[in-house]
Design a protein around this motif. Structure first.
Motif, PDB file in Angstrom:
ATOM      1  N   ILE A 684      13.653 -23.618  11.391  1.00 10.16           N
ATOM      2  CA  ILE A 684      12.682 -24.707  11.278  1.00 10.16           C
ATOM      3  C   ILE A 684      13.126 -25.904  12.116  1.00 10.16           C
ATOM      4  O   ILE A 684      12.330 -26.534  12.821  1.00 10.16           O
ATOM      5  CB  ILE A 684      12.500 -25.106   9.801  1.00 10.16           C
ATOM      6  CG1 ILE A 684      11.994 -23.917   8.970  1.00 10.16           C
ATOM      7  CG2 ILE A 684      11.537 -26.281   9.679  1.00 10.16           C
ATOM      8  CD1 ILE A 684      10.616 -23.427   9.332  1.00 10.16           C
ATOM      9  N   SER A 685      14.426 -26.224  12.051  1.00 12.32           N
ATOM     10  CA  SER A 685      14.946 -27.339  12.842  1.00 12.32           C
ATOM     11  C   SER A 685      14.801 -27.082  14.332  1.00 12.32           C
ATOM     12  O   SER A 685      14.531 -28.001  15.115  1.00 12.32           O
ATOM     13  CB  SER A 685      16.419 -27.578  12.495  1.00 12.32           C
ATOM     14  OG  SER A 685      16.562 -27.935  11.140  1.00 12.32           O
ATOM     15  N   ALA A 686      14.978 -25.824  14.731  1.00 12.19           N
ATOM     16  CA  ALA A 686      14.813 -25.485  16.153  1.00 12.19           C
ATOM     17  C   ALA A 686      13.374 -25.676  16.592  1.00 12.19           C
ATOM     18  O   ALA A 686      13.104 -26.165  17.711  1.00 12.19           O
ATOM     19  CB  ALA A 686      15.265 -24.042  16.392  1.00 12.19           C
ATOM     20  N   LEU A 687      12.426 -25.329  15.731  1.00 11.07           N
ATOM     21  CA  LEU A 687      11.012 -25.521  16.068  1.00 11.07           C
ATOM     22  C   LEU A 687      10.658 -27.006  16.136  1.00 11.07           C
ATOM     23  O   LEU A 687       9.756 -27.409  16.873  1.00 11.07           O
ATOM     24  CB  LEU A 687      10.121 -24.812  15.044  1.00 11.07           C
ATOM     25  CG  LEU A 687      10.232 -23.282  14.995  1.00 11.07           C
ATOM     26  CD1 LEU A 687       9.343 -22.722  13.896  1.00 11.07           C
ATOM     27  CD2 LEU A 687       9.850 -22.666  16.340  1.00 11.07           C
ATOM     28  N   VAL A 707       7.670 -30.097   5.866  1.00  7.17           N
ATOM     29  CA  VAL A 707       8.046 -30.339   4.471  1.00  7.17           C
ATOM     30  C   VAL A 707       9.483 -29.852   4.307  1.00  7.17           C
ATOM     31  O   VAL A 707       9.728 -28.642   4.299  1.00  7.17           O
ATOM     32  CB  VAL A 707       7.112 -29.616   3.489  1.00  7.17           C
ATOM     33  CG1 VAL A 707       7.540 -29.873   2.053  1.00  7.17           C
ATOM     34  CG2 VAL A 707       5.667 -30.045   3.703  1.00  7.17           C
ATOM     35  N   PRO A 708      10.464 -30.762   4.199  1.00  7.57           N
ATOM     36  CA  PRO A 708      11.866 -30.344   4.106  1.00  7.57           C
ATOM     37  C   PRO A 708      12.225 -29.874   2.706  1.00  7.57           C
ATOM     38  O   PRO A 708      11.458 -30.030   1.757  1.00  7.57           O
ATOM     39  CB  PRO A 708      12.640 -31.618   4.476  1.00  7.57           C
ATOM     40  CG  PRO A 708      11.731 -32.728   4.044  1.00  7.57           C
ATOM     41  CD  PRO A 708      10.318 -32.233   4.247  1.00  7.57           C
ATOM     42  N   GLN A 709      13.430 -29.306   2.593  1.00  2.00           N
ATOM     43  CA  GLN A 709      13.901 -28.871   1.277  1.00  2.00           C
ATOM     44  C   GLN A 709      14.078 -30.055   0.338  1.00  2.00           C
ATOM     45  O   GLN A 709      13.737 -29.983  -0.839  1.00  2.00           O
ATOM     46  CB  GLN A 709      15.238 -28.135   1.437  1.00  2.00           C
ATOM     47  CG  GLN A 709      15.095 -26.701   1.908  1.00  2.00           C
ATOM     48  CD  GLN A 709      16.442 -26.007   1.963  1.00  2.00           C
ATOM     49  OE1 GLN A 709      17.469 -26.660   2.104  1.00  2.00           O
ATOM     50  NE2 GLN A 709      16.447 -24.696   1.866  1.00  2.00           N
ATOM     51  N   GLN A 710      14.619 -31.141   0.844  1.00  5.96           N
ATOM     52  CA  GLN A 710      14.794 -32.355   0.056  1.00  5.96           C
ATOM     53  C   GLN A 710      13.768 -33.373   0.536  1.00  5.96           C
ATOM     54  O   GLN A 710      13.839 -33.846   1.666  1.00  5.96           O
ATOM     55  CB  GLN A 710      16.213 -32.908   0.228  1.00  5.96           C
ATOM     56  CG  GLN A 710      17.278 -31.930  -0.239  1.00  5.96           C
ATOM     57  CD  GLN A 710      18.681 -32.437   0.036  1.00  5.96           C
ATOM     58  OE1 GLN A 710      18.873 -33.632   0.205  1.00  5.96           O
ATOM     59  NE2 GLN A 710      19.633 -31.531   0.091  1.00  5.96           N
ATOM     60  N   LEU A 786       5.240 -26.489   8.832  1.00  6.47           N
ATOM     61  CA  LEU A 786       6.566 -25.906   8.673  1.00  6.47           C
ATOM     62  C   LEU A 786       7.054 -26.265   7.271  1.00  6.47           C
ATOM     63  O   LEU A 786       7.371 -27.425   6.991  1.00  6.47           O
ATOM     64  CB  LEU A 786       7.529 -26.450   9.742  1.00  6.47           C
ATOM     65  CG  LEU A 786       7.073 -26.279  11.202  1.00  6.47           C
ATOM     66  CD1 LEU A 786       8.094 -26.903  12.146  1.00  6.47           C
ATOM     67  CD2 LEU A 786       6.873 -24.807  11.535  1.00  6.47           C
ATOM     68  N   LEU A 787       7.131 -25.271   6.390  1.00  3.00           N
ATOM     69  CA  LEU A 787       7.440 -25.491   4.975  1.00  3.00           C
ATOM     70  C   LEU A 787       8.798 -24.876   4.673  1.00  3.00           C
ATOM     71  O   LEU A 787       8.942 -23.650   4.629  1.00  3.00           O
ATOM     72  CB  LEU A 787       6.351 -24.866   4.094  1.00  3.00           C
ATOM     73  CG  LEU A 787       4.900 -25.199   4.490  1.00  3.00           C
ATOM     74  CD1 LEU A 787       3.917 -24.403   3.639  1.00  3.00           C
ATOM     75  CD2 LEU A 787       4.653 -26.685   4.347  1.00  3.00           C
ATOM     76  N   ASP A 788       9.802 -25.737   4.499  1.00  2.00           N
ATOM     77  CA  ASP A 788      11.172 -25.275   4.284  1.00  2.00           C
ATOM     78  C   ASP A 788      11.454 -25.167   2.787  1.00  2.00           C
ATOM     79  O   ASP A 788      11.930 -26.123   2.161  1.00  2.00           O
ATOM     80  CB  ASP A 788      12.146 -26.236   4.974  1.00  2.00           C
ATOM     81  CG  ASP A 788      13.567 -25.670   5.010  1.00  2.00           C
ATOM     82  OD1 ASP A 788      13.762 -24.537   4.522  1.00  2.00           O
ATOM     83  OD2 ASP A 788      14.463 -26.358   5.520  1.00  2.00           O
ATOM     84  N   VAL A 821       9.381 -20.859   4.501  1.00  2.00           N
ATOM     85  CA  VAL A 821      10.694 -20.346   4.114  1.00  2.00           C
ATOM     86  C   VAL A 821      10.705 -20.263   2.591  1.00  2.00           C
ATOM     87  O   VAL A 821      10.426 -21.248   1.904  1.00  2.00           O
ATOM     88  CB  VAL A 821      11.812 -21.284   4.611  1.00  2.00           C
ATOM     89  CG1 VAL A 821      13.162 -20.833   4.083  1.00  2.00           C
ATOM     90  CG2 VAL A 821      11.831 -21.335   6.130  1.00  2.00           C
ATOM     91  N   THR A 822      11.027 -19.087   2.040  1.00  2.00           N
ATOM     92  CA  THR A 822      10.921 -18.920   0.594  1.00  2.00           C
ATOM     93  C   THR A 822      11.893 -17.861   0.102  1.00  2.00           C
ATOM     94  O   THR A 822      12.377 -17.020   0.884  1.00  2.00           O
ATOM     95  CB  THR A 822       9.490 -18.519   0.189  1.00  2.00           C
ATOM     96  OG1 THR A 822       9.409 -18.433  -1.232  1.00  2.00           O
ATOM     97  CG2 THR A 822       9.100 -17.191   0.806  1.00  2.00           C
TER      98      THR A 822
END
Length: 1108
Positions: A684-687, A707-710, A786-788, A821-822
């Motif tokens: 996700i960070s690379a994208l 949407v980050p994890q935190q 992008l949903l982390d 990401v899930t």
């Protein structure tokens, strides 16, 4: 001048000027010099002024009544001058001066009238050029005004009535023009409309108002009547705003970086020629032409150029140097005028000695001394105005540049530049640039004043001044040594300060965990240990500062002592009389300021040079490449494409992602799964472009929502966090709340969606923060999402609701490109494609059924997470069936939700807690469940009653308040207690003794000069010099003791206690205090305010005490 004025009109008569009780200037002098001065000025300035007016594009001003009067008076003045000319032609047989002066004056008045109209057409509201012109006309016409009255009164009648009448008409017109020139014209048409409700009056102030600072009077009067607050201040001028200042500095810095890049490329290209070409001959030679000797290699290496480094100092000079040079010009003028008063004082003492001198000499000298001091004050304050504004602009631009850089530096640079360092760069280092700019002109002004003072002292005392010069030269290496050591200590202190602020930032960010584990004492000791190292360095710096202050404060006395001692002992004819002593003392007093300021400026320069290097190193860090991700909206069926991608977190680090090939079709849902640490979040960070791209191509079509994890939450209302600057659409907003399961939370929050959220969402649970983050992304209406792992922080039933209504194929984001990401395998059958990652590589990719058939990494992933997912589904179904009415409370927060909000808990702990919660709910007896359900229904009933009442929204984060008016005596008392009451009394007593010694030296010098009148100089020389030296050395010794007591002991002790109390107060504060107080506000207390207690307060107290 005899050709112009004729033999009957002499140009100068001494008996009528200096040697007369009623002085008057000759008519020839009045008709020539006093009439031509203003004309020469206007004709000399006009070409440059007209050229500047042509470049002025402010629009034009409508013909006003004020402008009409100015123009009319200008034409009348021209007519008056031509009447004099035609009258002279009519008379005939007059000296040429009667023809030339009216002609020149008439042409000059026409030029002035033309400038009045040209300024109106170019939008000039107030003219400084014409103001000075009319002032010169008025001053030069005042002498003939008096002269003609004296002449008429002495003769009893007016001989030349026409010229007498035309002159007084001319004088009255000049007075009217001068008065009208003091007023401003209306704003020009087609100029920018000022929409600011409280604009700064400086921008529209006239020339006279600017040079006298009259535009500031209203603020001074308001401050006198009541304490000023921030709302009372005028708005910032546009030219001083960060919107203008920051880009100006960044443009110059980018030019410096471009030069450095070109230099590196040129050096790299020259390096290819460092090695000579190999020999083309077939035979082998032991030292032939094909080989280079060691001497040749050494020459080649020595001639190799060093790459040019970007200079932040050069960028600052180019960005703010021109404006600062105007202040330097004022400073040069002020330095020159400073030495006028000693010469006037010398003339005044001579006037007192002489008995047969007209009294008007004394009045004239006294008035000249007053007006010289007044002019010097005006010029000095204009210099300070330019320097202070430049310092403010430099500080603004430096903070903006650092803030902008902090957002784009690479991950490798973030490791070397900690948060504490960045905070110090923006608070302490930027402030030091501002402090230096105020007195930067003293670097050249101080030597200039010293040289001029020594020159005039040479005129009075002769070669004896060389003794004083020798004293100053001896002090230079001493001060240079102190400056070098101070710089070294300054670097060490900033390192300790960075470490302390970094630790404080970590403490404040993790204060909840800190308090839960009761770790306040241990972390307090860690901070105090770093603080102790910082105080040791500050004490060493204080020792050096005390020596430097003592040396340079005593320098004027030492110079005066050695000079006077040598002067009276080298020759018996040298008598220290009043003229010699007091004029020398006035020059020594002028010498005192540059000698006192020079070490402080050098110290500030040393500190600023350290800060300059720190800022330059930070701004030279590598930045993320904005072109690493291709964001062009090219027409293609794939929204996200990665081809042969290899990514790393730092250039020197090993790649984290290898051989990534991903093509996500437009509008599809891609799930990224894998074990912990396999590289899902890195992908996700690379994208997003947050990683260094080593190889491959990355393309993202359209806008992106992340949407980050935190979740990242602002200190604003819940609605503002969701809207994030977008316009409010009620229907869209309500659908977003429903899709993200936030509607039940609004019923519980005290202010609904207008509830203020604390810093970092501290008054929300982890699940709530994640759902607010999802709502913000949904409301932004982006093309790619992008949903982390956004579902990890919420409960199972909430997770199912969000997937069905938001992310899934029938959710609000259907038709949008989604990369999810899930770890939840229950949702995988509903996604379009699944990508399995193993050790930073794409192991498998395809649909759910295809990956099951392959029985590879995906099947292993399912086996690992199947049990947990089944238990989560059972928990969700159990809660939905049995406790359906509890959904609003569970959506708000429960113990699982709160625990999931902590980022430090890993997947294993989450699984364990969920299993424990399932076991506890299964083991709960029906009675307890009925009690819980009954309690919840009661809560719901009371909430429904509360809904009917209007909600009162309380502000969570209160605005920072500052004390206004005078500093309360309690504050001084607390500082005295921190220093020590007894020690404070001792310090004040020593300062009093120092002031007494200083006054004693002046009284003793006055008594010494009286010896010349009593003819007892030779007998008392040794006694006079000895007592004068003893008083001076006592003053220096007392000053040294005071500095050591104040700066090296008592003030540092107060700084230590104040910091300790501040730290203890913050660490012992309740959790609610941290929810309502931003972290940045607390960090400012520990960085900038502590620096003020360490450095600025001791210096200010020392300066204040020395004024007595």
């Amino acid at each position: 001048m005899e050709r112009l004025c004729g033999p009957k009109l002499p140009f100068w008569v001494s008996n009528r000027t200096f040697n007369s009780s009623w002085p008057d200037l000759p008519e020839c002098f009045q008709l020539s010099v006093l009439s031509w001065v203003q004309c020469i000025y206007l004709w000399a300035v006009s070409p440059i002024y007209i050229f500047c007016l042509k470049k002025n594009k402010k629009g034009y001003i409508m013909m006003s009544l004020l402008n009409r009067f100015k123009t009319a008076f200008g034409f009348l003045l021209w007519i008056v001058c031509w009447i004099d000319l035609f009258y002279t032609l009519h008379e005939g047989n007059q000296p040429p001066i009667y023809y030339v002066t009216p002609l020149v004056l008439g042409m000059t008045m026409l030029l002035a009238t033309f400038l009045i109209q040209f300024e109106r057409l170019r939008g000039v509201q107030s003219s400084g050029v014409l103001f000075i012109f009319w002032l010169l006309c008025l001053l030069c016409a005042t002498v003939p005004f008096r002269s003609k009255i004296l002449q008429a009164s002495s003769q009893g009648e007016v001989t030349d009535k026409l010229r007498f009448t035309t002159f007084y008409f001319y004088f009255s017109m000049v007075v009217c023009e001068f008065i009208l020139c003091c007023f401003n014209e209306k704003p020009p048409l087609f100029s920018n409309v000022v929409t600011d409700p409280n604009p700064c009056p400086e921008a529209t102030a006239g020339f006279l108002s600017r040079i006298t600072f009259w535009w500031f009077t209203s603020m001074a009067v308001k401050g006198y009547k009541m304490p000023l607050e921030a709302k009372d201040l005028w708005s910032l001028n546009k030219r001083d705003s960060s919107k203008v200042m920051v880009p100006r500095l960044l443009n110059e810095w980018e030019k410096e970086e471009a030069k450095a890049k070109l230099s590196e490329e040129s050096v790299a290209s020259q390096a290819t020629y460092a090695k000579p070409p190999p020999s083309t001959t077939n035979h082998i030679s032991g030292g032939g032409e094909g080989e280079s000797s060691p001497e040749e290699v050494e020459v080649l290496l020595s001639s190799k150029k060093v790459a040019h480094q970007p200079s932040f100092l050069r960028a600052l000079v180019k960005a703010f140097g021109p404006y600062f040079l105007i202040g330097s010009g004022y400073k040069l003028l002020q330095d020159i005028i400073t030495f006028v008063n000693p010469q006037l004082l010398k003339m005044l003492i001579l006037f007192i000695k002489e008995k047969d001198v007209p009294n008007w000499w004394g009045y004239t000298l006294a008035c000249l001394m007053f007006f010289t001091a007044l002019l010097q004050t005006l010029i000095l304050h204009h210099q300070f105005q330019y320097c202070f504004v430049t310092g403010m602009n430099v500080r603004t631009a430096v903070i903006g540049a650092i803030y902008r850089k902090a957002l784009v530096i690479t991950n490798a640079a973030k490791r070397s530049s900690t948060v504490g360092e960045i905070v110090n760069l923006m608070s302490v280092d930027a402030q030091r640039f501002m402090d230096l700019t105020t007195f930067l002109n003293m670097l050249w002004s101080a030597p200039l004043q010293i040289m001029l003072a020594l020159y005039f002292l040479w005129q009075i005392l002769g070669p004896s001044v060389l003794a004083g010069v020798a004293v100053m030269i001896m002090l230079i290496p001493f001060n240079a040594f102190i400056a070098m050591k101070t710089r070294a200590y300054q670097v060490e202190q900033m390192q300790h300060k960075d470490a302390r602020i970094k630790l404080m930032n970590e403490i404040l960010n993790g204060i909840k965990v800190l308090k839960l584990y009761a770790w306040e004492s241990s972390f307090k000791e860690k901070v105090l240990a770093i603080r102790q190292k910082e105080l040791i360095v500050l004490r060493k710096t204080a020792y050096l500062g005390a020596l430097s202050t003592m040396a340079w404060t005593s320098a004027p006395f030492l110079v005066a002592l050695t000079t006077f001692a040598v002067y009276v002992t080298v020759d018996e004819k040298n008598i220290l009389d009043a003229e010699t002593a007091f004029v020398s003392i006035s020059l020594f007093n002028i010498l005192r300021f540059p000698l006192n300021m020079l070490p402080q400026v050098i110290s500030s320069l040393v500190q600023a040079s350290v800060s300059l290097k720190r800022v330059q190193n930070f701004l030279s860090h590598d930045e993320l490449d904005p072109d690493s991700v291709n964001r062009s909206n090219t027409v293609t069926e794939f929204a996200v494409t990665v081809v042969n991608g290899k990514f790393t977190w730092g250039k020197d680090d090993a790649p984290v992602l290898h051989n990534i090939n991903v093509m996500v079709p437009q509008g599809s849902l891609l799930a990224v799964v894998g074990h912990v640490g396999c590289g899902k979040s890195s992908l996700i960070s690379a994208l997003l472009g947050d990683m260094e791209k080593v190889e491959g191509e990355v393309s993202v079509r359209g806008s992106v929502a992340y949407v980050p994890q935190q979740a990242w939450i602002q200190n604003a209302t819940l609605r503002d966090n969701i809207l994030f600057g977008n316009p409010y659409n009620e229907q869209k907003y309500n659908s977003v709340l429903e899709a993200c399961a936030l509607t039940p939370d609004l019923q519980v929050l005290p202010g609904g969606d207008m509830t203020e959220i604390g810093e970092k969402g501290i008054n929300l649970s982890g699940g709530q923060r994640q759902r607010v983050s999802l709502a913000r992304a949904l409301y932004s209406d982006a093309d790619v999402y992008l949903l982390d792992d956004p579902l990890s922080a919420v409960d199972a039933h909430v997770s199912k609701h969000i997937f069905d209504n938001l992310i899934g194929p029938e959710g609000a984001l259907k038709g949008k490109t989604r990369i999810l990401v899930t770890h939840g395998i229950s949702f995988l059958p509903q996604v379009d494609n699944i990508m399995v990652m193993v050790d930073g590589r794409v192991s498998e990719m395809g649909s759910y059924q295809d990956l099951l058939k392959q029985n590879g990494a995906f099947a292993e992933f399912l086996r690992n997470y199947a049990l947990e997912d089944i238990m989560e589904e059972d928990e969700a179904s159990d809660e939905i069936i049995e406790d359906d009415e509890l959904f609003p409370d569970d959506a708000l927060s429960n113990h699982t939700d709160m625990v999931d909000s902590e980022p430090m808990i890993n997947e294993a702990k989450r699984s364990f807690i969920r299993q424990m919660s399932i076991m506890s709910s299964d083991g709960e007896n029906p009675r307890s469940r009925s009690v819980r359900r009954h309690g919840c229904s009661q809560r719901k009933h009371s909430e429904s009653q509360d809904k009917k009442k209007p909600r009162e929204m309380e502000k969570l984060i209160q605005a920072e308040t500052a004390e206004t008016g005078q500093v309360k005596g309690k504050v001084y008392l607390e500082y005295v207690k921190a220093v020590g009451p007894l020690l404070s009394v001792v310090i004040c007593f020593l300062y009093g003794c120092q002031s007494a010694a200083s006054i004693g030296t002046n009284i003793w010098l006055s008594e010494w000069t009286n010896d010349a009148v009593m003819n007892s100089t030779a007998e008392n020389v040794q006694m006079r010099v000895g007592v004068y030296a003893a008083l001076g050395f006592a003053q220096g010794a007392l000053l040294l003791i005071n500095c050591l007591l104040c700066r090296a002991y008592s003030m540092l002790q107060a700084a230590k206690l104040t910091h300790r109390n501040l730290l203890q107060g913050v660490l012992r504060a309740p959790q609610g205090f941290f929810e309502s107080t931003p972290t940045g506000r607390l960090l400012n207390r520990f960085s900038k305010d502590v620096d003020a207690i360490d450095s600025q307060i001791p210096d200010n107290i020392d300066i204040w005490m020395r004024t007595f």
